[in-house]
Design a protein around this motif. Sequence first.
Motif, PDB file in Angstrom:
ATOM      1  N   ASN A 100       0.733  -1.482  -0.206  1.00 48.01           N
ATOM      2  CA  ASN A 100      -0.049  -0.007   0.482  1.00 48.01           C
ATOM      3  C   ASN A 100       0.531   1.938   0.279  1.00 48.01           C
ATOM      4  OD1 ASN A 100      -2.624  -2.055   0.468  1.00 48.01           O
ATOM      5  ND2 ASN A 100      -1.165  -2.284   2.544  1.00 48.01           N
ATOM      6  N   SER A 101       2.295   1.011  -0.414  1.00 43.57           N
ATOM      7  CA  SER A 101       2.917   2.433   0.293  1.00 43.57           C
ATOM      8  C   SER A 101       4.191   2.026  -0.282  1.00 43.57           C
ATOM      9  CB  SER A 101       2.668   2.967   1.912  1.00 43.57           C
ATOM     10  OG  SER A 101       3.646   1.965   2.652  1.00 43.57           O
ATOM     11  N   GLY A 102       5.219   3.300  -0.269  1.00 48.70           N
ATOM     12  CA  GLY A 102       6.746   2.849  -0.528  1.00 48.70           C
ATOM     13  C   GLY A 102       7.326   2.316   0.604  1.00 48.70           C
ATOM     14  N   ALA A 103       7.220   2.815   1.685  1.00 50.21           N
ATOM     15  CA  ALA A 103       7.871   2.576   3.724  1.00 50.21           C
ATOM     16  C   ALA A 103       7.270   0.551   3.128  1.00 50.21           C
ATOM     17  CB  ALA A 103       6.985   2.269   4.126  1.00 50.21           C
ATOM     18  N   GLU A 104       6.002   0.412   2.860  1.00 48.46           N
ATOM     19  CA  GLU A 104       5.567  -0.956   2.521  1.00 48.46           C
ATOM     20  C   GLU A 104       6.707  -2.003   2.028  1.00 48.46           C
ATOM     21  OE1 GLU A 104       1.133  -2.662   3.485  1.00 48.46           O
ATOM     22  OE2 GLU A 104       1.444   0.126   3.207  1.00 48.46           O
ATOM     23  N   ALA A 105       7.093  -1.393   0.504  1.00 50.46           N
ATOM     24  CA  ALA A 105       7.886  -1.706  -0.729  1.00 50.46           C
ATOM     25  C   ALA A 105       9.191  -1.653  -0.248  1.00 50.46           C
ATOM     26  CB  ALA A 105       7.372  -0.797  -1.695  1.00 50.46           C
ATOM     27  N   THR A 106       9.339  -1.171   0.441  1.00 50.27           N
ATOM     28  CA  THR A 106      11.059  -1.015   0.980  1.00 50.27           C
ATOM     29  C   THR A 106      11.313  -2.288   1.772  1.00 50.27           C
ATOM     30  OG1 THR A 106      10.916   0.222   2.441  1.00 50.27           O
ATOM     31  CG2 THR A 106      12.110   0.654  -0.049  1.00 50.27           C
ATOM     32  N   GLU A 107       9.970  -2.448   2.788  1.00 47.19           N
ATOM     33  CA  GLU A 107      10.121  -2.929   3.710  1.00 47.19           C
ATOM     34  C   GLU A 107      10.048  -4.803   3.479  1.00 47.19           C
ATOM     35  OE1 GLU A 107       9.348  -1.784   6.475  1.00 47.19           O
ATOM     36  OE2 GLU A 107       9.968  -3.659   7.902  1.00 47.19           O
ATOM     37  N   SER A 134      19.998   8.882   2.707  1.00 47.71           N
ATOM     38  CA  SER A 134      18.960   8.415   2.024  1.00 47.71           C
ATOM     39  C   SER A 134      17.765   8.248   2.715  1.00 47.71           C
ATOM     40  CB  SER A 134      18.900   6.758   1.354  1.00 47.71           C
ATOM     41  OG  SER A 134      19.024   5.356   2.919  1.00 47.71           O
ATOM     42  N   PHE A 135      15.998   8.402   1.234  1.00 39.86           N
ATOM     43  CA  PHE A 135      14.953   8.079   1.751  1.00 39.86           C
ATOM     44  C   PHE A 135      14.305   6.833   1.623  1.00 39.86           C
ATOM     45  CE2 PHE A 135      10.682   8.760   2.842  1.00 39.86           C
ATOM     46  CZ  PHE A 135      10.278   8.559   3.773  1.00 39.86           C
ATOM     47  N   HIS A 136      13.933   6.220   3.237  1.00 46.46           N
ATOM     48  CA  HIS A 136      12.577   4.830   1.882  1.00 46.46           C
ATOM     49  C   HIS A 136      11.347   4.053   2.824  1.00 46.46           C
ATOM     50  CE1 HIS A 136      16.537   3.357   0.021  1.00 46.46           C
ATOM     51  NE2 HIS A 136      17.285   3.639   1.002  1.00 46.46           N
ATOM     52  N   GLY A 137      11.597   5.532   4.267  1.00 52.18           N
ATOM     53  CA  GLY A 137      10.178   5.058   4.425  1.00 52.18           C
ATOM     54  C   GLY A 137      10.042   4.979   6.329  1.00 52.18           C
ATOM     55  N   ARG A 138       9.163   5.224   6.419  1.00 50.14           N
ATOM     56  CA  ARG A 138       8.942   5.008   8.061  1.00 50.14           C
ATOM     57  C   ARG A 138       8.734   3.975   8.621  1.00 50.14           C
ATOM     58  NH1 ARG A 138       9.882  10.983   9.873  1.00 50.14           N
ATOM     59  NH2 ARG A 138       9.194  12.261   8.051  1.00 50.14           N
ATOM     60  N   GLY A 191      15.715  10.966  -3.188  1.00 49.26           N
ATOM     61  CA  GLY A 191      14.671  11.882  -3.448  1.00 49.26           C
ATOM     62  C   GLY A 191      15.136  13.194  -2.003  1.00 49.26           C
ATOM     63  N   GLU A 192      14.611  12.375  -1.185  1.00 50.38           N
ATOM     64  CA  GLU A 192      14.288  13.088   0.356  1.00 50.38           C
ATOM     65  C   GLU A 192      15.906  14.151   0.296  1.00 50.38           C
ATOM     66  OE1 GLU A 192      10.350  12.471   0.103  1.00 50.38           O
ATOM     67  OE2 GLU A 192      11.119  14.080   0.986  1.00 50.38           O
ATOM     68  N   GLY A 193      16.490  12.976   0.157  1.00 51.09           N
ATOM     69  CA  GLY A 193      17.694  13.186   0.259  1.00 51.09           C
ATOM     70  C   GLY A 193      18.525  14.421  -0.087  1.00 51.09           C
ATOM     71  N   LEU A 219      16.952  -2.402  -5.841  1.00 51.57           N
ATOM     72  CA  LEU A 219      16.464  -0.764  -5.877  1.00 51.57           C
ATOM     73  C   LEU A 219      15.127   0.675  -5.996  1.00 51.57           C
ATOM     74  CD1 LEU A 219      18.223  -0.321  -9.669  1.00 51.57           C
ATOM     75  CD2 LEU A 219      19.025   0.304  -7.838  1.00 51.57           C
ATOM     76  N   ASP A 220      15.414   1.566  -5.029  1.00 48.96           N
ATOM     77  CA  ASP A 220      14.041   1.611  -4.391  1.00 48.96           C
ATOM     78  C   ASP A 220      13.900   2.867  -5.821  1.00 48.96           C
ATOM     79  OD1 ASP A 220      11.938   3.556  -3.219  1.00 48.96           O
ATOM     80  OD2 ASP A 220      13.157   3.789  -1.405  1.00 48.96           O
ATOM     81  N   GLU A 221      12.594   2.816  -6.226  1.00 51.39           N
ATOM     82  CA  GLU A 221      12.770   3.618  -7.373  1.00 51.39           C
ATOM     83  C   GLU A 221      11.023   4.259  -7.002  1.00 51.39           C
ATOM     84  OE1 GLU A 221      13.098   3.662 -11.078  1.00 51.39           O
ATOM     85  OE2 GLU A 221      15.056   2.364 -11.289  1.00 51.39           O
ATOM     86  N   VAL A 222      10.874   4.112  -5.426  1.00 47.85           N
ATOM     87  CA  VAL A 222       9.301   4.573  -4.442  1.00 47.85           C
ATOM     88  C   VAL A 222       9.406   6.369  -5.383  1.00 47.85           C
ATOM     89  CG1 VAL A 222       8.109   5.983  -3.445  1.00 47.85           C
ATOM     90  CG2 VAL A 222       9.827   3.709  -3.450  1.00 47.85           C
ATOM     91  N   GLN A 223      10.067   7.033  -5.760  1.00 45.92           N
ATOM     92  CA  GLN A 223       9.969   8.180  -6.254  1.00 45.92           C
ATOM     93  C   GLN A 223      10.181   8.520  -7.781  1.00 45.92           C
ATOM     94  OE1 GLN A 223      11.165  12.499  -4.218  1.00 45.92           O
ATOM     95  NE2 GLN A 223      11.056  11.235  -3.111  1.00 45.92           N
ATOM     96  N   CYS A 224      11.851   8.099  -7.989  1.00 47.87           N
ATOM     97  CA  CYS A 224      11.885   8.212  -9.835  1.00 47.87           C
ATOM     98  C   CYS A 224      11.774   7.016 -11.095  1.00 47.87           C
ATOM     99  CB  CYS A 224      13.853   7.710  -9.650  1.00 47.87           C
ATOM    100  SG  CYS A 224      14.232   6.629  -9.564  1.00 47.87           S
ATOM    101  N   ALA A 248       6.275   2.671  -6.150  1.00 49.76           N
ATOM    102  CA  ALA A 248       4.895   3.927  -5.076  1.00 49.76           C
ATOM    103  C   ALA A 248       4.734   4.839  -5.704  1.00 49.76           C
ATOM    104  CB  ALA A 248       5.169   3.499  -3.116  1.00 49.76           C
ATOM    105  N   LYS A 249       4.439   5.662  -5.327  1.00 53.51           N
ATOM    106  CA  LYS A 249       3.982   6.723  -5.391  1.00 53.51           C
ATOM    107  C   LYS A 249       3.018   7.037  -7.024  1.00 53.51           C
ATOM    108  CE  LYS A 249       7.071   9.955  -2.692  1.00 53.51           C
ATOM    109  NZ  LYS A 249       8.199   9.373  -2.337  1.00 53.51           N
ATOM    110  N   GLY A 250       4.012   7.188  -7.951  1.00 49.87           N
ATOM    111  CA  GLY A 250       3.767   7.575  -9.289  1.00 49.87           C
ATOM    112  C   GLY A 250       3.284   5.699  -9.666  1.00 49.87           C
TER     113      GLY A 250
HETATM  114  C1  LIG Z   1       8.817   8.679  -0.468  1.00 51.06           C
HETATM  115  C2  LIG Z   1       9.489   7.220  -0.744  1.00 51.06           C
HETATM  116  C3  LIG Z   1       8.795   5.935   0.592  1.00 51.06           C
HETATM  117  C4  LIG Z   1       8.035   5.774   1.130  1.00 51.06           C
HETATM  118  O1  LIG Z   1       7.263   6.123   0.731  1.00 51.06           O
HETATM  119  P1  LIG Z   1       5.667   6.487   1.583  1.00 51.06           P
HETATM  120  O2  LIG Z   1       4.114   5.725   0.782  1.00 51.06           O
HETATM  121  O3  LIG Z   1       5.686   7.296   2.162  1.00 51.06           O
HETATM  122  O4  LIG Z   1       6.025   5.140   2.698  1.00 51.06           O
HETATM  123  C5  LIG Z   1      10.725   5.481  -0.180  1.00 51.06           C
HETATM  124  N1  LIG Z   1      11.648   5.727  -0.908  1.00 51.06           N
HETATM  125  C6  LIG Z   1      11.399   7.074  -1.229  1.00 51.06           C
HETATM  126  C7  LIG Z   1      13.026   6.708  -2.697  1.00 51.06           C
HETATM  127  C8  LIG Z   1      10.826   7.355  -1.277  1.00 51.06           C
HETATM  128  O5  LIG Z   1      10.985   8.712  -1.837  1.00 51.06           O
END
Ligand SMILES: *Cc1c(COP(=O)(O)O)cnc(C)c1O
Length: 394
Positions: A100-107, A134-138, A191-193, A219-224, A248-250
């Motif tokens: 359901n989310s990016g965090a769950e995808a990396t998890e 880096s940023f991978h979720g919360r 992204g966030e970084g 590879l975390d492509e949640v944003q890119c 996730a995201k897009g």
């Molecule tokens: C936003 C983001 C996440 C986390 O996604 P959420 O949907 O907020 O949990 C993970 N990785 C990257 C690269 C992101 O930009």
Amino acid sequence: MELYERGEKAYIKAYGRYDTILEKGEGVYVYDTKGQKYLDFYSGIGVNSLGHCYPKYIEKLDKQLHTLNHVSNYFYTPVGIEAAEMVVKATKLDSVFFCNSGAEATEGALKLARKYYYLKHGKADSEIISFNSSFHGRSTGSVKLTGNAHYQEAFGPLIEGVKYANLNDLDSVKALIDDKTAAIIVEPVQGEGGVNPCDKEFLQGLRKLCDDNDIVLILDEVQCGMGRTGTMMTYFQYDIMPDIVCLAKGLGCGVPVGAFVANEKVAKAMVPGDHGSTYGGNPFVCAAVKAVFEILEEDDILTHVQQISAYLVDKLDEVTNDFDCVEGHRGLGLMQGLVIKGSAKPVVKGLLDEGVIVVTAGENVVRMLPPLIIDEANVDEFIEKLKKVLNEMK
Ligand SMILES: *Cc1c(COP(=O)(O)O)cnc(C)c1O
């Protein structure tokens, strides 16, 4: 009570929110409750790739809402299978898990990599290499993968076995590898970084390190991912394949959906019972995923991203040359960062006052993540307002 105060009262204050309250969106614009119009140059943090209320998207989601919304993962659904096939095809990988989310995808990717290691070594003592900034979720797993101590400090104990190397520094990765290293997780463009793209040699070097040591490359492509950088997956521009990619995201362009997608070698480590999600990939969100892929193709949006991002980058060159307070810009496609000498916050706030929404990345970067459908007039409007704000800062 004013609407804003009601929000402040009713919400847990995990965010510092603007006092602008957004009410509706249309195309690349959003409107607040006072009727003020804003150019959306952040897409709800890279989510609304098709802008707001894209007609074909709404039509397809509406149809699904009237057909079937949710059944849980005890059953397949036709739309779910179609969406899964599209994700597999678009990533050039073999199979997908929807969450359901990016965090769950990396998890989930982390769990899959750990399971792969567990089957190989017979013990659960694996280590993961991630990167500073880096940023991978919360969630408590994904926030540990996130190389930013500030997000972790208060929430320990977090998961164990995560080490941090420096982006674009292969030696710093090599120094951390040992026989417990199960996976390396990296954003092709952080992204966030701070909107930090990986160098080509670096990402290819990571791939080789992983091949040589049987380490899973995540590879975390949640944003890119999903066309944002001008190709469906950013790794296509690096001529490498991951073992797992996180999306996730897009992916859903506004409905909450994420995914991790893996090659056969790694994917087969997971067996029934290993992982799950009640909502994950339900028919409604899968209709969105399917709609997104169809629209990206039908409306030739990736070609558009390549063209319009070149136009934006030219304008950012101009801005860099014209303003002393700008150090430069970096990014890929429609994921761009303008590096400010000093804090980026006043620029972001100034733009909001001018009717343009962007976000920061790191301390000193103004991050642009516009909808992929922006046109030259939108870029011109953005640049004009950006120049005005930068002028006032002089
Ligand atoms: C936003 C983001 C996440 C986390 O996604 P959420 O949907 O907020 O949990 C993970 N990785 C990257 C690269 C992101 O930009």
